[in-house]
Design a protein around this motif. Sequence first.
Motif, mmCIF file in Angstrom:
data_model
loop_
_atom_site.group_PDB
_atom_site.id
_atom_site.type_symbol
_atom_site.label_atom_id
_atom_site.label_comp_id
_atom_site.label_asym_id
_atom_site.label_seq_id
_atom_site.Cartn_x
_atom_site.Cartn_y
_atom_site.Cartn_z
ATOM 1 N N SER A 160 119.966 11.227 87.126
ATOM 2 C CA SER A 160 121.101 10.407 86.694
ATOM 3 C C SER A 160 120.869 8.943 87.079
ATOM 4 C CB SER A 160 122.390 10.905 87.342
ATOM 5 O OG SER A 160 122.439 10.506 88.705
ATOM 6 N N CYS A 173 128.356 17.213 80.948
ATOM 7 C CA CYS A 173 127.679 15.933 80.721
ATOM 8 C C CYS A 173 127.398 15.284 82.074
ATOM 9 C CB CYS A 173 128.538 14.990 79.889
ATOM 10 S SG CYS A 173 129.036 15.641 78.278
ATOM 11 N N SER A 174 126.185 14.807 82.272
ATOM 12 C CA SER A 174 125.827 14.194 83.555
ATOM 13 C C SER A 174 126.347 12.771 83.689
ATOM 14 C CB SER A 174 124.307 14.203 83.734
ATOM 15 O OG SER A 174 123.678 13.344 82.788
ATOM 16 N N GLU A 175 126.746 12.155 82.562
ATOM 17 C CA GLU A 175 127.297 10.801 82.562
ATOM 18 C C GLU A 175 128.595 10.818 81.761
ATOM 19 O OE1 GLU A 175 125.668 8.287 84.129
ATOM 20 O OE2 GLU A 175 123.860 9.461 84.566
ATOM 21 N N PRO A 197 120.566 10.731 80.468
ATOM 22 C CA PRO A 197 121.721 11.630 80.468
ATOM 23 C C PRO A 197 121.311 13.059 80.100
ATOM 24 C CG PRO A 197 122.176 9.627 79.209
ATOM 25 C CD PRO A 197 120.697 9.674 79.444
#
Length: 417
Positions: A300, A139-141, A37
């Motif tokens: 990701s 946030c990537s997740e 992440p």
Amino acid sequence: MEISGDEIADVVLRRFDAWESKRKPLKRTNGVREWVPLSGIVAQRQGSKSLTCLAIATGMKCLPQKSITRANGVVLHDWHAEILAIRSFNRFLLEECHALAVSQKKSSEYIRFRDGSERTESHFQPFALRDGINIHMYCSEAPCGDASMELTMASQEDSTPWAMPTATTPSSPPNQSQTPSPTTEPTSLHGRGYFSQLGVVRRKPSRPDAPPTLSKSCTDKIALKQSTSVLSSLTSLLISPHNIYLHSLVLPSSQLSPVAANRAFSPSGRLKPLSGRKWEGGYAFKPFRVISTEKEFEYSRRQTGVKELVSSNISSSWTHHGSETIIGGTLQGRKQFDIKGASRVCKRRMWKLALDVSVLASVPALERLLRVERYADVKGGGLLEGRRRVKEDVRGVLTGWMRNEGGEGFGIEGVER
């Protein structure tokens, strides 16, 4: 002027792209690739589309509860990307205060001295974020915890809700591979277990065979920041919290469940009792907007055309004042729990930096508090009473919040700022 999720994400992703390859997840020759992440903090001048990335971090691990007492302010308790990015942002702010105090100027690009007329007994901080700055987070997740539960349910082969047990044993939280214990309480759940239970406080997810942790989920910690501001305890001693709240949380559209985000963060969800709430000292409940981006992080969990994905065991943090790589909550290349491996964002080094700033800024009350023998004495000091009250009120709404206590008996010795 509202900024789009794509614009905020792009600033963070471009900053990550500039990192050295050794600080990024591996692309192995056998076709296996690592994922991790990514989170970042971005500043925007109000009325402008000018964006600046102030802090970013990668990571997905935390310290088991059994090791908390050994951390001694040197090892990080939680280095999930979201939490490490916030800690890095706090380090950035303290460095800005330090530079401003050294220069004896009235303000820098981001931080200013507060006039004596602004300061009161409950709102005493010598510094403040300059007016007209919005703070955004990417946030990537989906943050682990309540904001990701719909995604978790959708990924299950069998999404039949688990039957809920009746009580809990905090030292031995249940895991998904075991039959639920009859002593398990729904208000304090482990990781992604019992995913049909929504709106509750959760602990960091982990493998079923991993030692349990009492570190709260990123969703719960970010939700708390809507009332305490993005400042940590130490930073809040020096900087006013009144205008330093998140304005936006940006998630990839693939990771954003509007239902989950509304329940987890909005004043119409589980935080409804806090709507319109204000406290002394510049604190207030200030909900952020949750928006999406179509941009995806290269590393990701949604990488395409990859033979196999495995999680990365390294994390990294960056600000304009420096960067570092962390493994096991300790600087890469150092033994865990060795004071020489203390991260720039660990409690002990942040404490030392805050003390140095209080001396340079000539704030005797802060200096007296920060010269105590134990970190527990700092956290229990009278100047943090207002912040403690805010946290207690929010935890009263977020029922089931179990304190991750222990390991605050350390001193400031042995580290540089």
